[in-house]
Enzyme design. Sequence first.
Site, PDB file in Angstrom:
ATOM      1  N   ASP A   1      -7.935   8.156   0.042  1.00 47.15           N
ATOM      2  CA  ASP A   1      -8.484   7.078   0.880  1.00 47.15           C
ATOM      3  C   ASP A   1      -8.350   7.381   2.368  1.00 47.15           C
ATOM      4  OD1 ASP A   1      -9.467   5.490  -1.128  1.00 47.15           O
ATOM      5  OD2 ASP A   1      -7.744   4.162  -1.236  1.00 47.15           O
TER       6      ASP A   1
ATOM      7  N   THR B   1      -9.671   0.375 -10.174  1.00 46.30           N
ATOM      8  CA  THR B   1      -8.644  -0.489  -9.597  1.00 46.30           C
ATOM      9  C   THR B   1      -8.648  -1.731 -10.450  1.00 46.30           C
ATOM     10  OG1 THR B   1      -9.086   0.511  -7.484  1.00 46.30           O
ATOM     11  CG2 THR B   1      -8.145  -1.691  -7.399  1.00 46.30           C
TER      12      THR B   1
ATOM     13  N   ARG C   1       0.848  -1.191   0.000  1.00 40.99           N
ATOM     14  CA  ARG C   1       0.000   0.000   0.000  1.00 40.99           C
ATOM     15  C   ARG C   1       0.891   1.252   0.000  1.00 40.99           C
ATOM     16  NH1 ARG C   1      -5.072   1.697  -1.262  1.00 40.99           N
ATOM     17  NH2 ARG C   1      -6.127   2.823   0.405  1.00 40.99           N
TER      18      ARG C   1
ATOM     19  N   GLY D   1     -13.526  -1.651  -7.249  1.00 43.99           N
ATOM     20  CA  GLY D   1     -14.861  -1.109  -6.988  1.00 43.99           C
ATOM     21  C   GLY D   1     -14.933  -0.223  -5.762  1.00 43.99           C
ATOM     22  N   GLY D   2     -13.809   0.296  -5.296  1.00 40.06           N
ATOM     23  CA  GLY D   2     -13.850   1.212  -4.158  1.00 40.06           C
ATOM     24  C   GLY D   2     -14.545   0.566  -2.969  1.00 40.06           C
TER      25      GLY D   2
ATOM     26  N   ASN E   1      -6.004   4.291  -7.451  1.00 41.60           N
ATOM     27  CA  ASN E   1      -7.226   4.844  -6.881  1.00 41.60           C
ATOM     28  C   ASN E   1      -8.178   5.294  -7.977  1.00 41.60           C
ATOM     29  OD1 ASN E   1      -8.946   5.217  -4.773  1.00 41.60           O
ATOM     30  ND2 ASN E   1      -8.247   7.269  -4.285  1.00 41.60           N
TER      31      ASN E   1
ATOM     32  N   SER F   1      -7.787   0.937   3.136  1.00 45.15           N
ATOM     33  CA  SER F   1      -8.207   0.439   1.828  1.00 45.15           C
ATOM     34  C   SER F   1      -9.382  -0.513   1.987  1.00 45.15           C
ATOM     35  CB  SER F   1      -7.038  -0.313   1.181  1.00 45.15           C
ATOM     36  OG  SER F   1      -7.446  -0.910  -0.031  1.00 45.15           O
TER      37      SER F   1
END
Length: 598
Positions: free
Chosen positions: A439, A397, A123, A490-491, A417, A468
């Site tokens: 985020d 993503t 990340r 898909g967030g 993102n 995340s």
Amino acid sequence: MPFHRRVPWLPLFLLAVAGCQPDAARGGAESAFLEAGGAFPSEWTFAADPRPVTATEGMVATTDEYATRVGIDILAAGGNAVDAAVATGLALAVVNPEAGNLGGGGFMMIRLADGTVYAQDHREKAPLAATRDMYLDAGGTVTDRSVVGHLAAGVPGSVHGLWEAHRRFGSLPWAEVVQPAIDLAEGFEVTVRLVSTLEAAQNGIRGFEASAAVFLPGDQVPAVGDTFFQPDLAAVLTRLRDQGPDDFYRGETAALIAAEMERGGGIITLEDLDRYTSLWREPASFDYRGYTVHSMPPPSSGGLTMAAIANIVERWDLGTMGWNTPGTIHVMAESFRRAYADRNEYLADPDFVELPVEQFLSDDYADSRAAAISLERATPSAEVAPGIDAFLDESHTTHYSVVDAGGNAVAVTTSVNSWYGGKVVVDGAGFFLNNTMDDFAAKPGTPNQFGLVQGERNAVGPEKRMLSAMSPTIVEDPDGNLFLITGTPGGATIITTVLQSIFNVIDHGMNVVQAVHAPRVHHQHLPDLVFYEYRGLPATTVQALEALGHTVRERDPGPPDAYFAGGMSGDVQLIMVMPDGTYEGWSDPRRGGLALGR
Ligand code: DON
């Protein structure tokens, strides 16, 4: 490798689905779901009957045909699943630059054939100079600086993570897994997909000279069939091949990133890059009806939130209640609502804040959450926690799933993102930087671009990883054997989409095609809405949910797009191990990906 696979806009989509993936034929699918008389709504876009892609020696499922072929070629060359995943990830950075990346970050779950499971966290991190209120204006209002431009970028993690995964588990030489991406960067034929995403993002990209110079040559979106050359990116990848991640974090590429930051008013420094390291984390593992699910722990919220939901949902027999019946959707939505309330409030970077990990995994927690669910009435989110309204989901993503002949499995979700991140290309390096700083809770209690209302624990802080939802996931059957490899972009919807891919198989007896094609629902606590995909629920089901007190919202299909199915959520890449040890897989047609086996 010339190909142009246009996935037409609805309703032509229906006709195209069977042809999406080689080996797929209509009318041959078998599953407990179909045998029990299960069916999708008549208006729904995707059919239940194409045959899955099958294989004995390995499988790769990604959102992009070039990337899938790279992974398969690496398996064919004797590479293991980690080699193939790393090569695939680097290829996606070239051919799928709206989401695949060198300038972003992600998470990788690995399950070796011996049953050991690993969680690799690459990340992004906030730069050292990041501050809690850096995205607020003088009046305390959130600006767009966490979304667009240089300040939106976290310190990229993908290069370190892919290299580290290969260092630990790869079997082919590093140079061999990097080479296919270099070859693609030296020229590949432009696909409809690249054209579609660039068309959608071109205005933002035009805001940055270096970005437009690479991705809008002659100020134009490239045409399908053009050869797209990325010489700067090829040079970065060549240095990556020859010098490993040192170049990216300490060498010429690091200098290019730092120079880009200075030019554009960003804050990532050479020191930030030098200090970046990916991390091995303890996987978040939980039981669901006898199956063991392994997913990402914090700083992803995926594993723990899925565990909380699964532990609540398990109190009801979804299989008997029926797939996507009002009762099943109600139980799922009530569980999603409660788990997301806790996710949004409590989860963040575990290296910075204390997290109630045990609570998310515990039966007591699930008992108390489940006891508060009424089967007669939806609980307003305001009664679960304070409320706010905003929601936006776009899928930027990407996820890929890989398995090799030996049974080693890899699931990776990676991101910049938003589509093309903050739209900033590093001049001279040819790749986009992420906008993953969004985020964080730029202002705790205020929704981010996915409408997630997150708390103080996920406020911006130097060197902190932003929370995340990315949830690469591997499932074992009740005997402890590898069973499913799954994941999606898909967030905020990632968690519920991954879980539905699992519920569809375990509870509803679907095969991989059906489990991927089935229309999905979503609830994230706030806004207090049950979302469903365009044409995904019959009117009678919507009415029944409304009668229970839910506010139900169909996703807007938006304007026709040449490639992406509108009003849909997710892009699942699903592989299943069959009882005889063979593989079945399917790539989500919502974005026209490809699963291939060997
Ligand atoms: O890490 C996260 O949760 C987000 N950055 C994922 C973004 C994403 O899936 C974009 N697509 N909707």
